[in-house]
Design a protein around this motif. Structure first.
Motif, mmCIF file in Angstrom:
data_model
loop_
_atom_site.group_PDB
_atom_site.id
_atom_site.type_symbol
_atom_site.label_atom_id
_atom_site.label_comp_id
_atom_site.label_asym_id
_atom_site.label_seq_id
_atom_site.Cartn_x
_atom_site.Cartn_y
_atom_site.Cartn_z
ATOM 1 N N ASN A 98 0.686 -1.368 0.070
ATOM 2 C CA ASN A 98 0.142 -0.050 0.169
ATOM 3 C C ASN A 98 0.864 1.364 -0.243
ATOM 4 N N ASN A 99 2.092 1.321 0.263
ATOM 5 C CA ASN A 99 3.111 2.336 0.428
ATOM 6 C C ASN A 99 4.166 2.383 -0.471
ATOM 7 N N ARG A 123 -4.303 0.624 -6.567
ATOM 8 C CA ARG A 123 -4.376 1.325 -5.373
ATOM 9 C C ARG A 123 -4.908 2.836 -5.806
ATOM 10 N N MET A 124 -4.566 3.560 -6.802
ATOM 11 C CA MET A 124 -5.204 4.746 -7.027
ATOM 12 C C MET A 124 -6.639 4.833 -7.419
ATOM 13 N N LYS A 125 -7.015 3.649 -8.155
ATOM 14 C CA LYS A 125 -8.559 3.616 -8.470
ATOM 15 C C LYS A 125 -9.351 2.993 -7.393
ATOM 16 N N ASN A 126 -8.765 2.122 -6.741
ATOM 17 C CA ASN A 126 -9.647 1.161 -5.712
ATOM 18 C C ASN A 126 -9.279 1.527 -4.206
ATOM 19 N N GLY A 127 -8.288 2.461 -3.978
ATOM 20 C CA GLY A 127 -7.847 2.541 -2.428
ATOM 21 C C GLY A 127 -6.967 1.266 -2.106
ATOM 22 N N PRO A 128 -6.490 1.584 -0.946
ATOM 23 C CA PRO A 128 -5.377 0.669 -0.437
ATOM 24 C C PRO A 128 -5.905 -0.898 -0.161
ATOM 25 N N LYS A 130 -7.108 -3.983 1.572
ATOM 26 C CA LYS A 130 -7.472 -4.294 2.688
ATOM 27 C C LYS A 130 -7.280 -5.760 3.373
#
Length: 378
Positions: A98-99, A123-128, A130
């Motif tokens: 994620n980072n 990550r940019m489209k769907n978030g980090p 989980k």
């Protein structure tokens, strides 16, 4: 006293009875013979693949098997990825995924090229991410690939630095780079057929001393050892003090018998320089670095682009450029004191080149040493 011991034995018997129950429900099996049953090891069955029997030898064994995913579990494509790793391992994997930047992700096994870019795009489209299972939604990342990636994150392969290998290519004997990096000054020495030249340069690339000495006994008569020693000793007496002395190491073809006199001459001078410059106490004390080193002539020529095939061309034009830059360009590659600029300003012209090759090579060797050392450290 007797009743106390009896109650203790009774309590112990009840405990053993509850652990080693009749049948197969306890961690231990009851032996069929004997008054007090011997406790035999039971086995746990792997619930993922039903193929591995894990002996219950103690809590350390259990922890090892439970915290480390087994091979057969990873081969099952239907197995949820998150169940194959502990909570701590999942946090470590997700934190990196994620980072990390694309270049950092590319250092992970199987994530070079498009895969690292796909992770960042996801990550940019769907978030980090989980869960670990969500990673397989990234294009080109399947179940088995994800397992390899996760294991690589948890157990990164640490590659040894190649700097020491590069350094060993042009410096002999091998020496720890930290000793070289701590050096404040060096003296570069080049031997010719009738002279020895040297250049003393500090870490700031300032020329401290730069000269040569004629050696009339070289390659004359019967190669008298005493005559050679006299000339070499005179040179050593004029050399400035330094942390290291670098002696040029030339490579000769052993198939050319015409070069045998030159090879003998060069090796004799080299051996005398080593003997006179190297303190005797360093030979037996490994904590003291060697003071005299060989530097490969071909490596210096390659650094300045002077090699044509296996032959090295003259570098006098480079010396001229360095001297001009010392006056016209700040900061310059090499800093020359004014007295040396005046002394050698015409020394490397066409009509003086024959007498200045060793002088030129000595300075180029010193400059190449510092620059190659910096390159191998980066």
């Amino acid at each position: 006293m007797f009743s106390s011991n009896l109650s203790t034995v009774s309590a112990a018997w009840r405990f053993v009875s509850t652990v080693a129950r009749k049948g197969q429900s306890g961690l231990f099996c009851r032996s069929k013979h004997g008054f007090l049953p011997e406790l035999e090891l039971r086995f746990l069955q792997c619930t993922c693949c039903w193929r591995n029997r894990i002996p219950v030898a103690g809590f350390e064994t259990l922890n090892t098997h439970f915290l480390t995913p087994s091979g057969p579990c990873k081969d099952d494509p239907d197995k949820h990825l998150d169940t194959c790793y502990t909570a701590e391992q999942r946090d470590t994997i997700l934190q990196l995924l994620n980072n990390a930047s694309p270049s950092e992700l590319a250092c992970v096994k199987l994530l070079k090229g498009k895969k690292s870019l796909n992770i960042v795009d996801y990550r940019m489209k769907n978030g980090p991410f989980k869960t670990l299972e969500s990673v397989v939604n990234v294009p080109s990342l399947k179940h088995k690939t994800a397992h390899v990636v996760f294991d690589s994150i948890l157990n990164p392969i640490r590659k040894e630095k190649k700097a020491r290998i590069k350094l060993a290519k042009f410096i002999k004997p091998e020496i720890d780079r930290s000793w070289l990096e701590d050096a404040n000054s060096i003296v570069s020495i080049v031997c010719g057929t009738n002279k020895i030249a040297w250049a003393s340069v500090d870490r700031g690339m300032t020329v401290l001393d730069w000269q040569q000495l004629q050696c009339p006994n070289f390659l004359s008569g019967t190669y008298m050892a005493s005559a050679y020693l006299s000339n070499v000793s005179e040179v050593v007496s004029l050399l400035p003090s330094a942390d290291f002395y670098l002696i040029e190491k030339q490579s000769f073809s052993v198939h050319n018998s015409a070069l045998f006199p030159i090879i003998t001459h060069m090796r004799a001078v080299e051996a005398m320089l080593f003997a006179l410059l190297e303190p005797k106490n360093t030979l037996s004390d490994s904590s003291i670095p060697p003071r005299v080193l060989n530097i490969n002539r071909a490596a210096v020529g390659r650094h300045f682009g002077l090699l044509v095939g296996e032959s090295r061309t003259s570098g006098t034009h480079i010396i001229q450029q360095l001297m001009i830059q010392s006056v016209s360009k700040k900061p310059s590659r090499v800093n020359f004191p004014q007295e040396l600029l005046i002394k050698y300003r015409n020394h490397f012209q066409m009509d003086h080149r024959r007498g200045g090759e060793e002088l030129c090579d000595a300075l180029l060797q010193a400059v190449a040493f510092y620059e190659l050392l910096n390159e191998s450290s980066s």
